[in-house]
Motif scaffolding. Structure first.
Motif, PDB file in Angstrom:
ATOM      1  N   MET A   1      81.384  25.985  86.668  1.00  0.00           N
ATOM      2  CA  MET A   1      80.400  26.070  85.587  1.00  0.00           C
ATOM      3  C   MET A   1      79.565  27.328  85.814  1.00  0.00           C
ATOM      4  SD  MET A   1      77.211  23.502  84.609  1.00  0.00           S
ATOM      5  CE  MET A   1      78.192  22.259  83.766  1.00  0.00           C
TER       6      MET A   1
ATOM      7  N   CYS B   1      78.666  25.140  90.508  1.00  0.00           N
ATOM      8  CA  CYS B   1      77.765  25.875  89.634  1.00  0.00           C
ATOM      9  C   CYS B   1      77.590  27.315  90.119  1.00  0.00           C
ATOM     10  CB  CYS B   1      76.406  25.184  89.566  1.00  0.00           C
ATOM     11  SG  CYS B   1      76.468  23.501  88.911  1.00  0.00           S
TER      12      CYS B   1
ATOM     13  N   LEU C   1      76.272  29.457  84.673  1.00  0.00           N
ATOM     14  CA  LEU C   1      74.994  29.257  83.997  1.00  0.00           C
ATOM     15  C   LEU C   1      74.270  30.591  83.871  1.00  0.00           C
ATOM     16  CD1 LEU C   1      75.223  26.604  86.301  1.00  0.00           C
ATOM     17  CD2 LEU C   1      73.759  25.774  84.456  1.00  0.00           C
TER      18      LEU C   1
ATOM     19  N   VAL D   1      71.352  22.344  87.432  1.00  0.00           N
ATOM     20  CA  VAL D   1      72.231  22.412  88.602  1.00  0.00           C
ATOM     21  C   VAL D   1      72.145  21.118  89.411  1.00  0.00           C
ATOM     22  CG1 VAL D   1      72.631  23.593  90.799  1.00  0.00           C
ATOM     23  CG2 VAL D   1      72.171  24.924  88.728  1.00  0.00           C
TER      24      VAL D   1
ATOM     25  N   TYR E   1      80.476  19.697  89.401  1.00  0.00           N
ATOM     26  CA  TYR E   1      80.816  21.075  89.036  1.00  0.00           C
ATOM     27  C   TYR E   1      80.408  22.020  90.161  1.00  0.00           C
ATOM     28  CZ  TYR E   1      81.634  19.614  84.207  1.00  0.00           C
ATOM     29  OH  TYR E   1      82.130  19.000  83.084  1.00  0.00           O
TER      30      TYR E   1
ATOM     31  N   TYR F   1      74.372  18.541  87.782  1.00  0.00           N
ATOM     32  CA  TYR F   1      75.820  18.742  87.672  1.00  0.00           C
ATOM     33  C   TYR F   1      76.510  19.196  88.956  1.00  0.00           C
ATOM     34  CZ  TYR F   1      75.105  18.207  82.676  1.00  0.00           C
ATOM     35  OH  TYR F   1      74.778  17.696  81.444  1.00  0.00           O
ATOM     36  N   GLN F   2      75.784  19.475  90.025  1.00  0.00           N
ATOM     37  CA  GLN F   2      76.410  20.067  91.208  1.00  0.00           C
ATOM     38  C   GLN F   2      77.362  19.124  91.942  1.00  0.00           C
ATOM     39  OE1 GLN F   2      73.512  21.134  94.187  1.00  0.00           O
ATOM     40  NE2 GLN F   2      72.283  19.308  93.821  1.00  0.00           N
TER      41      GLN F   2
END
Length: 313
Positions: A58, A84, A60, A75, A82, A78-79
């Motif tokens: 991902m 990041c 950003l 972050v 994903y 989703y870390q």
């Protein structure tokens, strides 16, 4: 500059973070990013990247004058699923200015595409706010096969045409050049903070965004705004084949005549050529939707990412 009701929702958002004043210390990383892995910025002088988490990639990308820390809460969410890759652009939020501002955003675009290739990121999800949302679109129309789903947070493919859909790049250049000249000056902290308050509701967040704005390099900010106002991606959106979620804000400008419906119509008009997209409008959030309407932002993004992942299997 006098702003009409239709222009206000986007011009205020764009111009707020274009203000600069005296340098300030950059914010320290939050605990969520404490374990971040820094990459080699020499390979891409117009930005740096921190990598956090494991899983599908991902990317950003922050907005004007903001460092990657603007995505800390995103972050943190989703870390675990994903990997990041958090971008901070040179010259923004206290980072050193780039050696040259010539073709600034085009260079950022090209270096980001190279980063995706050299890091072997397979169709990364790209999440971009404001300028970062525009950059996500530009990456995708340039290399449609290189990117995965896009989450565009309060951004348009041609900022100059927000009021006049018939606006052209040639028509926008004089206005953009004038804006760039005006942005070379410094703005008092109180004025910068007042402008920040039009885009963010939480007082601590307002203070943080103002500090980042004041720590940004004026020449870099001015050139970035010029590039935004003189790059029209609308006709190229048909090249994008991955799904796109567009999240928009309007509530801060209802006192100036804007409505949810009128603002959404501006978004839909600009994104008309984009094949697989959905526009959703926050009820209460201002420009920084990931801060201002966090639960809604995550609800929309979670559902979109889940649907996109299922479609890719």
């Amino acid at each position: 500059m006098k702003l009409t009701a239709a222009l206000r929702p986007f011009a205020a958002a764009a111009l707020l973070l274009a203000t600069t004043a005296l340098p300030a210390a950059a914010a320290a990383p939050t605990p969520a990013l404490a374990a971040a892995v820094a990459d080699n910025p020499a390979a891409h002088p117009n930005f740096s990247v921190r990598v956090v988490g494991k899983g599908a990639p991902m990317l950003l990308i922050p907005g004007l004058t903001c460092p990657g820390a603007v995505w800390d809460e995103t972050v943190a969410r989703y870390q675990k699923q994903y990997q990041c890759h958090i971008v901070s652009l040179a010259g923004f939020g206290g980072a050193a200015a780039p050696a040259s501002t010539d073709s600034l955003l085009r260079n950022v675009r090209d270096q980001l595409l190279t980063y995706i290739q050299t890091q072997k990121l397979s169709k990364p999800v790209v999440v971009g706010h404001s300028l970062g949302g525009f950059m996500a679109l530009w990456l995708s129309v340039t290399r449609p096969e290189a990117l995965g789903p896009l989450v565009i947070v309060d951004s348009l493919p041609f900022l100059a045409a927000m009021q006049n859909p018939d606006m052209t790049v040639a028509m926008a250049r004089p206005m953009a050049a004038n804006m760039r000249r005006q942005m070379t000056g410094q703005l008092p902290y109180a004025a910068a903070r007042q402008m920040s308050a039009t885009m963010i509701t939480d007082t601590a967040r307002i203070s943080q965004a103002t500090r980042w704005s004041m720590a940004s390099d004026p020449a870099t900010v001015g050139q970035a705004m010029y590039d935004l106002y003189t790059t029209d991606l609308r006709a190229e959106l048909g090249r994008i084949r991955q799904p796109v979620l567009v999240l928009g804000a309007w509530a801060a400008y209802k006192d100036y005549g804007s409505t949810k419906e009128s603002t959404k119509a501006i978004f839909e008009r600009q994104y008309a050529a984009l094949p697989a997209h959905r526009v959703e409008m926050s009820e209460a959030g201002r420009h920084f939707l990931m801060w201002d309407d966090t639960a809604w932002f995550f609800q929309q993004t979670d559902a979109f990412l889940k649907q996109s992942a299922a479609a890719r299997k």
